[in-house]
Write an enzyme that holds these catalytic residues in place. Structure first.
Site, PDB file in Angstrom:
ATOM      1  N   ASP A 100       0.848  -1.189   0.000  1.00 38.33           N
ATOM      2  CA  ASP A 100       0.000   0.000   0.000  1.00 38.33           C
ATOM      3  C   ASP A 100       0.886   1.242   0.000  1.00 38.33           C
ATOM      4  OD1 ASP A 100       0.894  -0.174   2.612  1.00 38.33           O
ATOM      5  OD2 ASP A 100      -1.064   0.089   3.538  1.00 38.33           O
ATOM      6  N   TYR A 160       2.888   4.844   0.780  1.00 36.75           N
ATOM      7  CA  TYR A 160       3.488   5.458   1.957  1.00 36.75           C
ATOM      8  C   TYR A 160       2.429   6.313   2.657  1.00 36.75           C
ATOM      9  CZ  TYR A 160       7.847   4.153  -0.400  1.00 36.75           C
ATOM     10  OH  TYR A 160       8.848   3.462  -1.021  1.00 36.75           O
ATOM     11  N   HIS A 205       9.374  -8.959   0.808  1.00 35.46           N
ATOM     12  CA  HIS A 205       9.235  -7.517   0.606  1.00 35.46           C
ATOM     13  C   HIS A 205      10.578  -6.822   0.877  1.00 35.46           C
ATOM     14  CE1 HIS A 205       7.700  -3.421   1.227  1.00 35.46           C
ATOM     15  NE2 HIS A 205       6.648  -3.816   0.545  1.00 35.46           N
ATOM     16  N   PHE A 218       6.181   2.054  -4.303  1.00 31.36           N
ATOM     17  CA  PHE A 218       7.565   2.235  -3.868  1.00 31.36           C
ATOM     18  C   PHE A 218       8.144   3.613  -4.196  1.00 31.36           C
ATOM     19  CE2 PHE A 218       7.082  -2.379  -4.470  1.00 31.36           C
ATOM     20  CZ  PHE A 218       7.354  -2.810  -3.181  1.00 31.36           C
TER      21      PHE A 218
END
Length: 235
Positions: free
Chosen positions: A66, A68, A188, A79
């Protein structure tokens, strides 16, 4: 709230209209309308990944969790972070792996917008979050929508590269035709899990090897410098 004004105006548009007709956005719109807190990214940037990477152009999908959740950090690309914010830890780790894997020196700035322009769909599993509340919109309806995006890409295209980092992303694997597409999986890149297998996964060299094997331009991971492995000219 109606999300239609923010739909992409490229060849994704009809898919979004159909999703709206099927009421996939209904619970999302209700939740966003009822929210008393700031939404990240801003509503006008929620679909930015689709604006920059059209359906016809998409050849790699990097799937995150999801956005930031800091004020003005998220910009609609998984990202990616908006300037003047510093590179967040997950993106720093992505850059470290690129350097270790390919030998390419990465800049001290976010270049993911340029990745998107080369055909990388930087897609989060949930496209919004409440400010300072990570994962707060994971269950408001984004999952069926991003499931539909993955399935649509899998059904309608050939030889895509799906990059699934972390459990949220890997849950989408069931919507991908593994006979038609290339899948890369790793933990991740966050500091909590990068040392469990993200570092050393060599996904970035594998992506470009696969693209070149199918007569496509490799990705310029650092578009600010000319990389020596471009075999087919500019994409």
């Amino acid at each position: 709230m109606n999300l239609q004004p923010y739909f992409p105006r490229n060849d994704w548009h009809n898919f979004f209209v159909l999703a709206q007709q099927q009421k996939i956005f209904k619970s999302i719109e209700a939740e966003l309308l009822a929210s008393k807190k700031r939404i990240c990214p801003p509503i006008e940037q929620v679909f930015f990944a689709f604006d920059l990477c059209s359906f016809s152009q998409t050849r790699v999908i990097i799937l995150g969790q999801d956005p930031y959740h800091g004020y003005q950090q998220a910009n609609g690309l998984a990202f990616s972070v908006s300037p003047p914010h510093r590179l967040p830890p997950s993106l720093k780790n992505i850059y470290k792996e690129i350097a270790a894997d390919t030998g390419i020196t990465m800049p001290q700035k976010d270049v993911l917008t340029e990745w998107a322009k080369q055909g990388i769909l930087l897609l989060n599993s949930a496209l919004s979050v409440l400010e300072n509340e990570p994962n707060s919109h994971a269950h408001i309806g984004w999952q069926p929508f991003t499931d539909a995006v993955i399935k649509h890409l899998s059904d309608k295209k050939q030889q895509l590269i799906f990059v699934l980092w972390g459990q949220f992303a890997q849950q989408k694997k069931i919507f991908i035709d593994t006979h038609k597409h290339f899948i890369l999986e790793a933990p991740h890149p966050s500091p909590f899990s990068a040392h469990k297998g993200f570092f050393g996964c060599k996904h970035f060299s594998q992506i470009n090897t696969h693209l070149q094997q199918h007569h496509q331009n490799p990705i310029q991971w650092n578009p600010l410098q000319q990389e020596p492995n471009l075999l087919f000219g500019n994409f």
